[in-house]
Write an enzyme that holds these catalytic residues in place. Structure first.
Site, PDB file in Angstrom:
ATOM      1  N   CYS A  19       0.867  -1.187   0.000  1.00 10.40           N
ATOM      2  CA  CYS A  19       0.000   0.000   0.000  1.00 10.40           C
ATOM      3  C   CYS A  19       0.900   1.232   0.000  1.00 10.40           C
ATOM      4  O   CYS A  19       1.732   1.400   0.893  1.00 10.40           O
ATOM      5  CB  CYS A  19      -0.896  -0.030   1.226  1.00 10.40           C
ATOM      6  SG  CYS A  19      -1.671   1.529   1.663  1.00 10.40           S
ATOM      7  N   LYS A  46      -8.842  -8.531   7.005  1.00  7.90           N
ATOM      8  CA  LYS A  46      -8.352  -7.581   7.999  1.00  7.90           C
ATOM      9  C   LYS A  46      -8.702  -8.038   9.415  1.00  7.90           C
ATOM     10  O   LYS A  46      -9.761  -8.618   9.646  1.00  7.90           O
ATOM     11  CB  LYS A  46      -8.945  -6.193   7.730  1.00  7.90           C
ATOM     12  CG  LYS A  46      -8.513  -5.610   6.396  1.00  7.90           C
ATOM     13  CD  LYS A  46      -9.202  -4.290   6.113  1.00  7.90           C
ATOM     14  CE  LYS A  46      -8.769  -3.731   4.763  1.00  7.90           C
ATOM     15  NZ  LYS A  46      -9.469  -2.471   4.433  1.00  7.90           N
TER      16      LYS A  46
END
Length: 209
Positions: A19, A46
């Site tokens: 990311c 997540k």
């Protein structure tokens, strides 16, 4: 949230390993040699902790005792203010304002295109790739003015630009040697920094040989 804070006495960063926003926070942490527990998470799976801390369930998310921050730029500026050495923003208010404007433009002009490249359909990704390449190359002259982006010193602006430039091969974007010489020199200068190398996840290291 209190229970999470008590369980984590060390500063914690929830970071996705590929990311660009997480990467720029990791660069700041490395530049300042901050002790931090970096939790590399799977964006498709997540942890529950993240959703409890961040209503947007996004990375990067920073947990520092009872303080929870999300949004890369907010985290970066907090780290720079809490750990002032080495400084990554100018002291002078006018120069600092110029740096913040540069950060805004990079986020608006480049990071928005990255989202289209990574998550858009083929036509959207192709158009975003073309625009990003043209935008990067059009800034070649700016990269030649100072050792770092419009500055003699490495700053949060460089922390924000570097993850994009590092990912250009992944995005299928080339930098021609003649037209992009100042950019290539800048990239070599930034990528060779020890902190930048330390900031890279295994996934990010694989982008470039």
């Amino acid at each position: 949230m209190a229970s999470l804070s008590s369980r984590r006495s060390v500063m914690t960063l929830f970071s996705a390993p590929d990311c660009a926003d997480s990467h720029r926070v990791r660069i700041v942490l490395a530049e300042k040699d901050i002790t931090v527990d970096i939790l590399n998470i799977n964006p498709d799976n997540k942890p529950e902790d993240l959703a409890e801390l961040n209503p947007y369930n996004t990375t990067p998310t920073l947990l520092d005792r009872d303080l929870v921050l999300y949004d890369a730029r907010i985290i970066m500026e907090y780290l720079d203010e809490r750990f002032p050495h080495p400084p990554l923003m100018p002291v002078d208010p006018v120069t600092r304002a110029h740096s913040r404007l540069a950060l805004f433009r990079i986020e608006k002009d480049w990071f928005s295109l990255v989202s289209d490249i990574e998550h858009g359909d083929d036509a959207t990704a192709s158009q975003a790739r073309k625009i990003l390449r043209e935008s990067v190359l059009s800034a070649a002259e700016v990269f030649s003015v100072k050792p770092y982006f419009l500055s003699d010193d490495f700053s949060l602006v460089d922390c924000t630009i570097a993850p994009i430039l590092w990912r250009l091969p992944k995005y299928g974007i080339d930098v021609p040697e003649k037209q992009g010489k100042p950019i290539l020199k800048y990239m070599e200068r930034v990528f060779s920094r020890e902190a930048f190398q330390q900031s890279l996840s295994k996934v990010e290291k694989s982008i470039r040989p």
